[in-house]
Design a protein around this motif. Structure first.
Motif, PDB file in Angstrom:
ATOM      1  N   ASN A  53     -42.426  43.132  -0.353  1.00  0.00           N
ATOM      2  CA  ASN A  53     -42.605  42.098   0.366  1.00  0.00           C
ATOM      3  C   ASN A  53     -41.238  41.574   0.911  1.00  0.00           C
ATOM      4  O   ASN A  53     -40.275  41.831   0.507  1.00  0.00           O
ATOM      5  CB  ASN A  53     -43.486  40.910  -0.170  1.00  0.00           C
ATOM      6  N   LEU A  54     -41.232  41.050   2.112  1.00  0.00           N
ATOM      7  CA  LEU A  54     -40.084  40.461   3.071  1.00  0.00           C
ATOM      8  C   LEU A  54     -39.107  41.152   3.323  1.00  0.00           C
ATOM      9  O   LEU A  54     -38.601  42.301   2.860  1.00  0.00           O
ATOM     10  CB  LEU A  54     -39.331  39.410   1.606  1.00  0.00           C
ATOM     11  N   ASN A  55     -38.892  41.114   4.561  1.00  0.00           N
ATOM     12  CA  ASN A  55     -37.574  41.873   5.356  1.00  0.00           C
ATOM     13  C   ASN A  55     -36.319  41.043   5.176  1.00  0.00           C
ATOM     14  O   ASN A  55     -36.389  40.018   4.497  1.00  0.00           O
ATOM     15  CB  ASN A  55     -37.765  41.687   6.925  1.00  0.00           C
ATOM     16  N   HIS A  56     -35.138  41.617   5.293  1.00  0.00           N
ATOM     17  CA  HIS A  56     -33.848  41.164   4.827  1.00  0.00           C
ATOM     18  C   HIS A  56     -33.478  39.752   5.236  1.00  0.00           C
ATOM     19  O   HIS A  56     -32.956  38.986   4.567  1.00  0.00           O
ATOM     20  CB  HIS A  56     -32.823  42.510   5.192  1.00  0.00           C
ATOM     21  N   LEU A  57     -34.177  39.253   6.533  1.00  0.00           N
ATOM     22  CA  LEU A  57     -34.024  38.227   6.967  1.00  0.00           C
ATOM     23  C   LEU A  57     -34.675  36.947   6.026  1.00  0.00           C
ATOM     24  O   LEU A  57     -34.105  35.848   5.708  1.00  0.00           O
ATOM     25  CB  LEU A  57     -34.503  37.995   8.454  1.00  0.00           C
ATOM     26  N   GLU A  58     -35.985  37.438   5.800  1.00  0.00           N
ATOM     27  CA  GLU A  58     -36.748  36.413   4.892  1.00  0.00           C
ATOM     28  C   GLU A  58     -36.168  36.397   3.341  1.00  0.00           C
ATOM     29  O   GLU A  58     -36.309  35.212   2.662  1.00  0.00           O
ATOM     30  CB  GLU A  58     -38.070  36.964   4.834  1.00  0.00           C
ATOM     31  N   ALA A  59     -35.624  37.473   3.210  1.00  0.00           N
ATOM     32  CA  ALA A  59     -34.911  37.717   1.993  1.00  0.00           C
ATOM     33  C   ALA A  59     -33.720  36.675   1.776  1.00  0.00           C
ATOM     34  O   ALA A  59     -33.676  36.031   0.779  1.00  0.00           O
ATOM     35  CB  ALA A  59     -34.501  38.996   1.656  1.00  0.00           C
ATOM     36  N   ILE A  60     -32.827  36.626   2.840  1.00  0.00           N
ATOM     37  CA  ILE A  60     -31.996  35.839   2.764  1.00  0.00           C
ATOM     38  C   ILE A  60     -32.352  34.318   2.589  1.00  0.00           C
ATOM     39  O   ILE A  60     -31.487  33.474   1.801  1.00  0.00           O
ATOM     40  CB  ILE A  60     -30.914  36.157   4.041  1.00  0.00           C
ATOM     41  N   SER A  61     -33.403  33.980   3.492  1.00  0.00           N
ATOM     42  CA  SER A  61     -33.760  32.581   3.414  1.00  0.00           C
ATOM     43  C   SER A  61     -34.105  32.070   2.065  1.00  0.00           C
ATOM     44  O   SER A  61     -34.044  30.999   1.442  1.00  0.00           O
ATOM     45  CB  SER A  61     -34.884  32.536   4.418  1.00  0.00           C
ATOM     46  N   LEU A  62     -35.174  33.159   1.367  1.00  0.00           N
ATOM     47  CA  LEU A  62     -35.712  33.000   0.230  1.00  0.00           C
ATOM     48  C   LEU A  62     -34.375  32.492  -0.887  1.00  0.00           C
ATOM     49  O   LEU A  62     -34.536  31.661  -1.723  1.00  0.00           O
ATOM     50  CB  LEU A  62     -36.492  33.938  -0.305  1.00  0.00           C
ATOM     51  N   VAL A  63     -33.435  33.598  -0.958  1.00  0.00           N
ATOM     52  CA  VAL A  63     -32.308  33.315  -1.967  1.00  0.00           C
ATOM     53  C   VAL A  63     -31.714  32.011  -1.767  1.00  0.00           C
ATOM     54  O   VAL A  63     -31.428  31.255  -2.595  1.00  0.00           O
ATOM     55  CB  VAL A  63     -31.490  34.475  -1.926  1.00  0.00           C
ATOM     56  N   GLN A  64     -31.287  31.762  -0.331  1.00  0.00           N
ATOM     57  CA  GLN A  64     -30.777  30.450  -0.072  1.00  0.00           C
ATOM     58  C   GLN A  64     -31.566  29.316  -0.669  1.00  0.00           C
ATOM     59  O   GLN A  64     -31.115  28.248  -1.273  1.00  0.00           O
ATOM     60  CB  GLN A  64     -30.608  30.145   1.396  1.00  0.00           C
ATOM     61  N   LYS A  65     -32.718  29.184  -0.586  1.00  0.00           N
ATOM     62  CA  LYS A  65     -33.525  28.181  -0.877  1.00  0.00           C
ATOM     63  C   LYS A  65     -33.494  27.873  -2.357  1.00  0.00           C
ATOM     64  O   LYS A  65     -33.594  26.972  -2.623  1.00  0.00           O
ATOM     65  CB  LYS A  65     -34.994  28.291  -0.397  1.00  0.00           C
ATOM     66  N   ILE A  66     -33.895  29.090  -3.138  1.00  0.00           N
ATOM     67  CA  ILE A  66     -33.846  29.183  -4.511  1.00  0.00           C
ATOM     68  C   ILE A  66     -32.545  28.607  -5.041  1.00  0.00           C
ATOM     69  O   ILE A  66     -32.388  27.754  -5.930  1.00  0.00           O
ATOM     70  CB  ILE A  66     -34.121  30.453  -5.254  1.00  0.00           C
ATOM     71  N   ALA A  67     -31.410  29.203  -4.563  1.00  0.00           N
ATOM     72  CA  ALA A  67     -30.031  29.133  -5.079  1.00  0.00           C
ATOM     73  C   ALA A  67     -29.601  27.477  -4.827  1.00  0.00           C
ATOM     74  O   ALA A  67     -29.123  26.705  -5.769  1.00  0.00           O
ATOM     75  CB  ALA A  67     -29.014  29.846  -4.407  1.00  0.00           C
ATOM     76  N   PHE A  68     -30.005  27.027  -3.733  1.00  0.00           N
ATOM     77  CA  PHE A  68     -29.447  25.557  -3.387  1.00  0.00           C
ATOM     78  C   PHE A  68     -30.486  24.619  -3.983  1.00  0.00           C
ATOM     79  O   PHE A  68     -30.073  23.294  -4.048  1.00  0.00           O
ATOM     80  CB  PHE A  68     -29.156  25.334  -1.929  1.00  0.00           C
ATOM     81  N   GLN A 120     -27.107  40.829  -1.698  1.00  0.00           N
ATOM     82  CA  GLN A 120     -25.917  41.097  -2.719  1.00  0.00           C
ATOM     83  C   GLN A 120     -24.787  40.189  -1.738  1.00  0.00           C
ATOM     84  O   GLN A 120     -23.926  39.526  -1.992  1.00  0.00           O
ATOM     85  CB  GLN A 120     -25.425  42.611  -2.529  1.00  0.00           C
ATOM     86  N   THR A 121     -24.734  40.613  -0.347  1.00  0.00           N
ATOM     87  CA  THR A 121     -23.745  40.050   0.598  1.00  0.00           C
ATOM     88  C   THR A 121     -23.879  38.477   0.271  1.00  0.00           C
ATOM     89  O   THR A 121     -22.771  37.735   0.295  1.00  0.00           O
ATOM     90  CB  THR A 121     -23.994  40.360   2.229  1.00  0.00           C
ATOM     91  N   LEU A 122     -25.129  37.852   0.330  1.00  0.00           N
ATOM     92  CA  LEU A 122     -25.218  36.363   0.207  1.00  0.00           C
ATOM     93  C   LEU A 122     -24.777  35.957  -1.115  1.00  0.00           C
ATOM     94  O   LEU A 122     -24.025  34.797  -1.063  1.00  0.00           O
ATOM     95  CB  LEU A 122     -26.862  36.061   0.438  1.00  0.00           C
ATOM     96  N   ILE A 123     -25.170  36.629  -2.217  1.00  0.00           N
ATOM     97  CA  ILE A 123     -25.022  36.106  -3.503  1.00  0.00           C
ATOM     98  C   ILE A 123     -23.655  36.110  -3.727  1.00  0.00           C
ATOM     99  O   ILE A 123     -22.703  35.138  -4.276  1.00  0.00           O
ATOM    100  CB  ILE A 123     -25.791  36.690  -4.584  1.00  0.00           C
ATOM    101  N   GLU A 124     -22.991  37.402  -3.648  1.00  0.00           N
ATOM    102  CA  GLU A 124     -21.611  37.628  -3.891  1.00  0.00           C
ATOM    103  C   GLU A 124     -20.536  36.594  -2.827  1.00  0.00           C
ATOM    104  O   GLU A 124     -19.737  35.984  -3.433  1.00  0.00           O
ATOM    105  CB  GLU A 124     -21.040  38.918  -3.824  1.00  0.00           C
ATOM    106  N   GLY A 125     -20.927  36.622  -1.490  1.00  0.00           N
ATOM    107  CA  GLY A 125     -20.221  36.015  -0.523  1.00  0.00           C
ATOM    108  C   GLY A 125     -20.267  34.609  -0.878  1.00  0.00           C
ATOM    109  O   GLY A 125     -19.151  33.751  -0.815  1.00  0.00           O
ATOM    110  N   ASP A 126     -21.354  33.766  -1.096  1.00  0.00           N
ATOM    111  CA  ASP A 126     -21.316  32.356  -1.595  1.00  0.00           C
ATOM    112  C   ASP A 126     -21.203  32.113  -2.968  1.00  0.00           C
ATOM    113  O   ASP A 126     -21.319  30.900  -3.411  1.00  0.00           O
ATOM    114  CB  ASP A 126     -22.726  31.804  -0.847  1.00  0.00           C
ATOM    115  N   LYS A 127     -21.042  32.894  -3.766  1.00  0.00           N
ATOM    116  CA  LYS A 127     -20.779  32.743  -5.165  1.00  0.00           C
ATOM    117  C   LYS A 127     -22.044  32.244  -5.820  1.00  0.00           C
ATOM    118  O   LYS A 127     -21.851  31.161  -6.787  1.00  0.00           O
ATOM    119  CB  LYS A 127     -19.425  32.124  -5.584  1.00  0.00           C
ATOM    120  N   LEU A 128     -23.010  32.703  -5.503  1.00  0.00           N
ATOM    121  CA  LEU A 128     -24.264  32.076  -5.885  1.00  0.00           C
ATOM    122  C   LEU A 128     -24.350  32.575  -7.556  1.00  0.00           C
ATOM    123  O   LEU A 128     -24.002  33.624  -7.882  1.00  0.00           O
ATOM    124  CB  LEU A 128     -25.647  32.558  -5.297  1.00  0.00           C
TER     125      LEU A 128
END
Ligand code: PEP
Length: 255
Positions: free
Chosen positions: A14-29, A54-62
């Motif tokens: 499930n989820l394409n890479h844009l949906e994936a980024i959105s989901l990780v951002q919502k969870i992390a924040f 990976q780019t999101l989590i490592e880039g934003d130090k989540l």
């Protein structure tokens, strides 16, 4: 020995890479940093989303980690369609799920195949989340404890105590996966405690006391508290509910 709970969200296919980024951002924040002191939270996207995550989590130090839903038993070469442990390690994965019941059933993976993948994950520094679990017929026949112990033995056969200390086990009764039919907390505890007992034989009492054992099968924000409150249940492998940011954040915070 204190074991830090682990909540792992298995997104399946499930989820394409844009949906994936959105989901990780919502969870992390939505999870304050202090939660990560007491609970490890990881997301397990499809292979095609791992690089974005990976780019999101490592880039934003989540403080979330991430992993893969499967790993090849082979290191490299002519294995069309497979993804190696080295590739996943290079992408920063912490975990690799092995032996999920959907792989065992739909792709005929037996304990020997799961063992080979477990070894491959360990070889490349990934933490395997080794899934075991009985079908409904086994549960109804009252053979679930011995069935799970046998699957555990087969999936870890011949591993050293040191290797076993590095794995996570996920007890996922097949009849509870994606069905909305969750095991009772005492059902989960019964099997998870039998798994820990067997780990004493396969490795040592010290190792058994340190290995994290997860429950998986229709976990949501309403039932997670009682399940992870059991003495031998150290977190959850979550499918459907991991695709909903609010639900997954809430259940991670409860664990
Ligand atoms: C799973 O796929 O590992 C799982 C437990 O799914 P669900 O939570 O949807 O039952």
């Amino acid at each position: 020995m204190a074991r830090k709970p682990l909540i792992a969200g298995n997104w399946k296919m499930n989820l394409n890479h844009l949906e994936a980024i959105s989901l990780v951002q919502k969870i992390a924040f939505s999870l304050p940093a202090k939660y990560f002191d007491k609970v490890d939270v990881t997301v397990i996207p499809p292979f095609t989303d791992i690089r974005s995550v990976q780019t999101l989590i490592e880039g934003d130090k989540l403080l979330l980690t991430f992993g893969a839903q499967d790993v090849s038993a082979h290191d490299s070469g002519a294995y069309t369609g497979e993804i190696s442990g080295a590739m996943l390690a290079k992408l920063g994965c912490t975990f690799a799920v092995v032996g999920h019941s959907e792989r065992r059933t739909l792709h005929s993976e037996d304990d020997a195949a799961v063992l080979a993948k477990t070894k491959a994950a360990l070889k490349h520094g990934l933490t395997p989340i080794v899934c075991i679990g009985e079908g409904l017929n086994i549960r109804e026949a009252g053979e679930h404890v011995s069935y799970n112990v046998a699957q555990l033995r087969g999936s870890l056969a011949g591993l050293s105590a040191d290797d076993i200390s590095k794995v996570v086990i996920a007890y996922e009764p097949v009849w509870a996966i994606g069905t909305g039919r969750v095991a009772s907390a005492s059902d989960a505890q019964e099997v998870c405690s039998a798994i820990r007992e067997e780990l004493k034989t396969l490795a040592s009492a010290d190792v058994a006391a340190g290995v994290r054992i997860l429950y998986g099968g229709s976990v949501n924000a309403k039932n997670v508290g009682e399940i992870v409150g059991q003495p031998d249940v150290d977190g959850a492998l979550v499918g459907g509910a991991s695709l909903k940011a609010d639900e997954f954040s809430t259940l991670s915070a409860i664990a």
